[in-house]
Design a protein around this motif. Structure first.
Motif, PDB file in Angstrom:
ATOM      1  N   ASP A 232     -37.317  15.694  24.382  1.00 21.02           N
ATOM      2  CA  ASP A 232     -36.727  17.145  24.688  1.00 21.02           C
ATOM      3  C   ASP A 232     -35.090  17.134  24.339  1.00 21.02           C
ATOM      4  OD1 ASP A 232     -39.405  17.218  25.606  1.00 21.02           O
ATOM      5  OD2 ASP A 232     -38.608  18.219  27.583  1.00 21.02           O
ATOM      6  N   GLY A 233     -34.462  16.058  24.664  1.00 21.19           N
ATOM      7  CA  GLY A 233     -32.939  16.094  24.669  1.00 21.19           C
ATOM      8  C   GLY A 233     -32.403  16.227  23.227  1.00 21.19           C
ATOM      9  N   PHE A 234     -33.292  16.050  22.113  1.00 20.49           N
ATOM     10  CA  PHE A 234     -32.978  15.935  20.823  1.00 20.49           C
ATOM     11  C   PHE A 234     -32.841  17.604  20.420  1.00 20.49           C
ATOM     12  CE2 PHE A 234     -34.349  11.717  21.114  1.00 20.49           C
ATOM     13  CZ  PHE A 234     -33.281  10.969  20.759  1.00 20.49           C
ATOM     14  N   PHE A 235     -33.311  18.540  21.175  1.00 23.74           N
ATOM     15  CA  PHE A 235     -33.413  19.718  20.610  1.00 23.74           C
ATOM     16  C   PHE A 235     -32.763  20.710  21.562  1.00 23.74           C
ATOM     17  CE2 PHE A 235     -36.983  17.051  18.728  1.00 23.74           C
ATOM     18  CZ  PHE A 235     -36.890  17.850  17.427  1.00 23.74           C
ATOM     19  N   SER A 236     -32.775  22.018  20.955  1.00 27.62           N
ATOM     20  CA  SER A 236     -32.045  23.148  21.721  1.00 27.62           C
ATOM     21  C   SER A 236     -32.748  23.403  22.865  1.00 27.62           C
ATOM     22  CB  SER A 236     -31.932  24.118  20.831  1.00 27.62           C
ATOM     23  OG  SER A 236     -33.009  24.910  20.616  1.00 27.62           O
ATOM     24  N   SER A 237     -31.620  24.197  23.700  1.00 29.54           N
ATOM     25  CA  SER A 237     -32.345  24.452  24.899  1.00 29.54           C
ATOM     26  C   SER A 237     -33.084  25.585  24.746  1.00 29.54           C
ATOM     27  CB  SER A 237     -30.878  25.292  25.960  1.00 29.54           C
ATOM     28  OG  SER A 237     -30.014  24.319  26.295  1.00 29.54           O
ATOM     29  N   ALA A 238     -33.056  26.442  23.691  1.00 31.46           N
ATOM     30  CA  ALA A 238     -33.901  27.534  23.401  1.00 31.46           C
ATOM     31  C   ALA A 238     -35.499  26.945  23.029  1.00 31.46           C
ATOM     32  CB  ALA A 238     -33.732  28.314  22.223  1.00 31.46           C
ATOM     33  N   PHE A 239     -35.392  25.606  22.340  1.00 28.46           N
ATOM     34  CA  PHE A 239     -36.699  25.091  22.175  1.00 28.46           C
ATOM     35  C   PHE A 239     -37.092  24.457  23.375  1.00 28.46           C
ATOM     36  CE2 PHE A 239     -38.996  21.098  20.905  1.00 28.46           C
ATOM     37  CZ  PHE A 239     -39.816  21.629  20.164  1.00 28.46           C
ATOM     38  N   GLN A 240     -36.354  23.817  24.210  1.00 28.52           N
ATOM     39  CA  GLN A 240     -36.853  23.202  25.330  1.00 28.52           C
ATOM     40  C   GLN A 240     -37.481  24.320  26.409  1.00 28.52           C
ATOM     41  OE1 GLN A 240     -34.179  20.697  27.335  1.00 28.52           O
ATOM     42  NE2 GLN A 240     -32.952  20.403  25.563  1.00 28.52           N
ATOM     43  N   SER A 241     -36.891  25.392  26.246  1.00 29.72           N
ATOM     44  CA  SER A 241     -37.673  26.547  27.116  1.00 29.72           C
ATOM     45  C   SER A 241     -39.075  26.891  26.754  1.00 29.72           C
ATOM     46  CB  SER A 241     -36.775  27.711  27.253  1.00 29.72           C
ATOM     47  OG  SER A 241     -37.243  28.211  25.671  1.00 29.72           O
ATOM     48  N   GLN A 242     -39.615  26.281  25.635  1.00 31.55           N
ATOM     49  CA  GLN A 242     -40.956  26.608  25.258  1.00 31.55           C
ATOM     50  C   GLN A 242     -41.999  25.485  25.647  1.00 31.55           C
ATOM     51  OE1 GLN A 242     -41.227  27.506  21.053  1.00 31.55           O
ATOM     52  NE2 GLN A 242     -39.133  28.380  21.127  1.00 31.55           N
ATOM     53  N   LEU A 243     -41.447  24.415  26.324  1.00 25.81           N
ATOM     54  CA  LEU A 243     -42.194  23.442  26.378  1.00 25.81           C
ATOM     55  C   LEU A 243     -42.850  23.359  27.978  1.00 25.81           C
ATOM     56  CD1 LEU A 243     -40.191  20.567  24.781  1.00 25.81           C
ATOM     57  CD2 LEU A 243     -42.249  21.443  23.993  1.00 25.81           C
ATOM     58  N   ILE A 244     -44.042  23.242  28.429  1.00 26.24           N
ATOM     59  CA  ILE A 244     -44.449  23.501  29.603  1.00 26.24           C
ATOM     60  C   ILE A 244     -44.031  22.089  30.496  1.00 26.24           C
ATOM     61  CG2 ILE A 244     -46.765  23.088  30.863  1.00 26.24           C
ATOM     62  CD1 ILE A 244     -47.908  24.514  28.474  1.00 26.24           C
ATOM     63  N   GLY A 245     -43.522  22.399  31.551  1.00 28.52           N
ATOM     64  CA  GLY A 245     -42.627  21.060  32.428  1.00 28.52           C
ATOM     65  C   GLY A 245     -41.627  20.840  32.341  1.00 28.52           C
ATOM     66  N   ASN A 246     -40.925  21.443  31.372  1.00 29.48           N
ATOM     67  CA  ASN A 246     -39.254  21.386  31.111  1.00 29.48           C
ATOM     68  C   ASN A 246     -38.783  22.100  32.178  1.00 29.48           C
ATOM     69  OD1 ASN A 246     -36.476  22.189  29.762  1.00 29.48           O
ATOM     70  ND2 ASN A 246     -37.373  20.308  28.573  1.00 29.48           N
ATOM     71  N   ASN A 247     -37.461  21.740  32.754  1.00 31.73           N
ATOM     72  CA  ASN A 247     -36.634  22.611  33.640  1.00 31.73           C
ATOM     73  C   ASN A 247     -36.267  23.813  33.076  1.00 31.73           C
ATOM     74  OD1 ASN A 247     -36.667  20.305  35.530  1.00 31.73           O
ATOM     75  ND2 ASN A 247     -34.942  19.503  34.548  1.00 31.73           N
ATOM     76  N   LEU A 248     -36.072  24.166  31.853  1.00 34.04           N
ATOM     77  CA  LEU A 248     -35.963  25.421  31.332  1.00 34.04           C
ATOM     78  C   LEU A 248     -36.982  26.173  30.690  1.00 34.04           C
ATOM     79  CD1 LEU A 248     -32.895  24.199  28.872  1.00 34.04           C
ATOM     80  CD2 LEU A 248     -32.868  25.119  31.369  1.00 34.04           C
ATOM     81  N   HIS A 249     -38.366  25.769  31.206  1.00 38.96           N
ATOM     82  CA  HIS A 249     -39.590  26.508  30.698  1.00 38.96           C
ATOM     83  C   HIS A 249     -39.602  27.940  31.223  1.00 38.96           C
ATOM     84  CE1 HIS A 249     -43.520  27.140  29.415  1.00 38.96           C
ATOM     85  NE2 HIS A 249     -44.068  27.093  30.663  1.00 38.96           N
ATOM     86  N   ASN A 250     -39.840  28.690  30.129  1.00 41.15           N
ATOM     87  CA  ASN A 250     -39.692  30.338  30.253  1.00 41.15           C
ATOM     88  C   ASN A 250     -38.429  30.882  30.719  1.00 41.15           C
ATOM     89  OD1 ASN A 250     -42.277  30.478  29.295  1.00 41.15           O
ATOM     90  ND2 ASN A 250     -43.288  30.324  31.437  1.00 41.15           N
ATOM     91  N   VAL A 251     -37.281  30.170  30.639  1.00 44.90           N
ATOM     92  CA  VAL A 251     -35.920  30.420  31.061  1.00 44.90           C
ATOM     93  C   VAL A 251     -35.461  31.202  30.048  1.00 44.90           C
ATOM     94  CG1 VAL A 251     -33.625  29.888  31.807  1.00 44.90           C
ATOM     95  CG2 VAL A 251     -35.654  28.637  32.753  1.00 44.90           C
TER      96      VAL A 251
END
Length: 255
Positions: A232-251
């Motif tokens: 996850d950390g290699f990619f942008s916050s916008a991308f991370q928000s699309q990953l289920i279980g990430n702290n930024l999911h759906n943010v």
């Protein structure tokens, strides 16, 4: 160590867990597919080389369904290239296939969870398709000519989609294509329209088709891996928000 690494990548695909790796995704997706089809559930940790698999069904990933099938085809492809298109000599083709079958390196590679057998399959497939297409030079734009030209592009995409070392076979096919077009350019009986058709056919099958297939592998890669993971950390916050279980999911992430 490599089996530990690529085995873990295959488990990530089965678990749909996002990760980051230096190699293109096709080979690792095929490893994951082999494990999935053979009943492996993706729970083995692959922490260090030499760990016992115990009750985990690892045989599909290691070779029963994929590697030994691919490796067994290498000798046949090599025989076909040598016998049917290059030397036209049965003894030379048999000797070449025999050497490949009993090569210690190939035997070893075919027994572990590695990208190399898959890569060699696409490399040999590209070379065979190229020489078969060359053999159809006297009947351009026929069904067989289009078939082998298209298969060359498909195998180029496969080689590049497994490892960037596939660039070498792309270079080989590219040089062969340049030589072929240069030869056609010197044919004074060939009209400019027909020469343009030859050029367009090669652009379509050897450039656009491989690029499209290479892009599709990444589309499948990002579609399958929809859960948060170590990449996850290699990619942008916008991308991370699309990953289920990430702290930024759906943010909602501002631009």
């Amino acid at each position: 160590w490599d089996e530990t690494h690529f085995g873990k990548m295959g488990s990530y695909y089965i678990n749909r867990t996002f990760f980051f790796d230096v190699h293109p995704p096709l080979g690792k997706m095929l490893i994951g597919l082999a494990g999935y089809l053979s009943g492996y559930d993706g729970t083995f940790p692959f922490q260090k080389p030499g760990d016992k698999y115990e009750q985990h069904n690892y045989m599909g990933m290691r070779g029963v369904r994929l590697y030994r099938l691919v490796s067994s085809w290498l000798a046949l492809l090599c025989f076909s290239v040598r016998m049917l298109e290059l030397s036209k000599s049965l003894p030379a083709a048999l000797l070449t296939a025999f050497i490949l079958i009993f090569d210690t390196g190939c035997i070893t590679l075919s027994q572990y969870i590695l990208l190399d057998p898959i890569l060699m399959f696409f490399l040999m497939g590209a070379v065979l398709s190229m020489v078969k297409c060359n053999s159809c030079a006297d009947r351009p734009f026929s069904a067989s000519w289009w078939l082998w030209l298209s298969l060359t592009g498909v195998n180029l995409a496969g080689a590049m989609g497994v490892k960037f070392v596939g660039l070498f076979v792309v270079l080989l096919v590219g040089l062969n294509t340049v030589y072929d077009l240069w030869d056609l350019l010197g044919n004074l009986s060939l009209s400019l329209v027909m020469l343009g058709k030859h050029l367009l056919a090669r652009v379509l099958c050897l450039i656009l088709l491989p690029l499209a297939l290479y892009t599709v592998t990444f589309a499948v890669h990002f579609t399958v891996l929809n859960k948060s993971g170590p990449g996850d950390g290699f990619f942008s916050s916008a991308f991370q928000s699309q990953l289920i279980g990430n702290n930024l999911h759906n943010v909602s992430v501002p631009e």
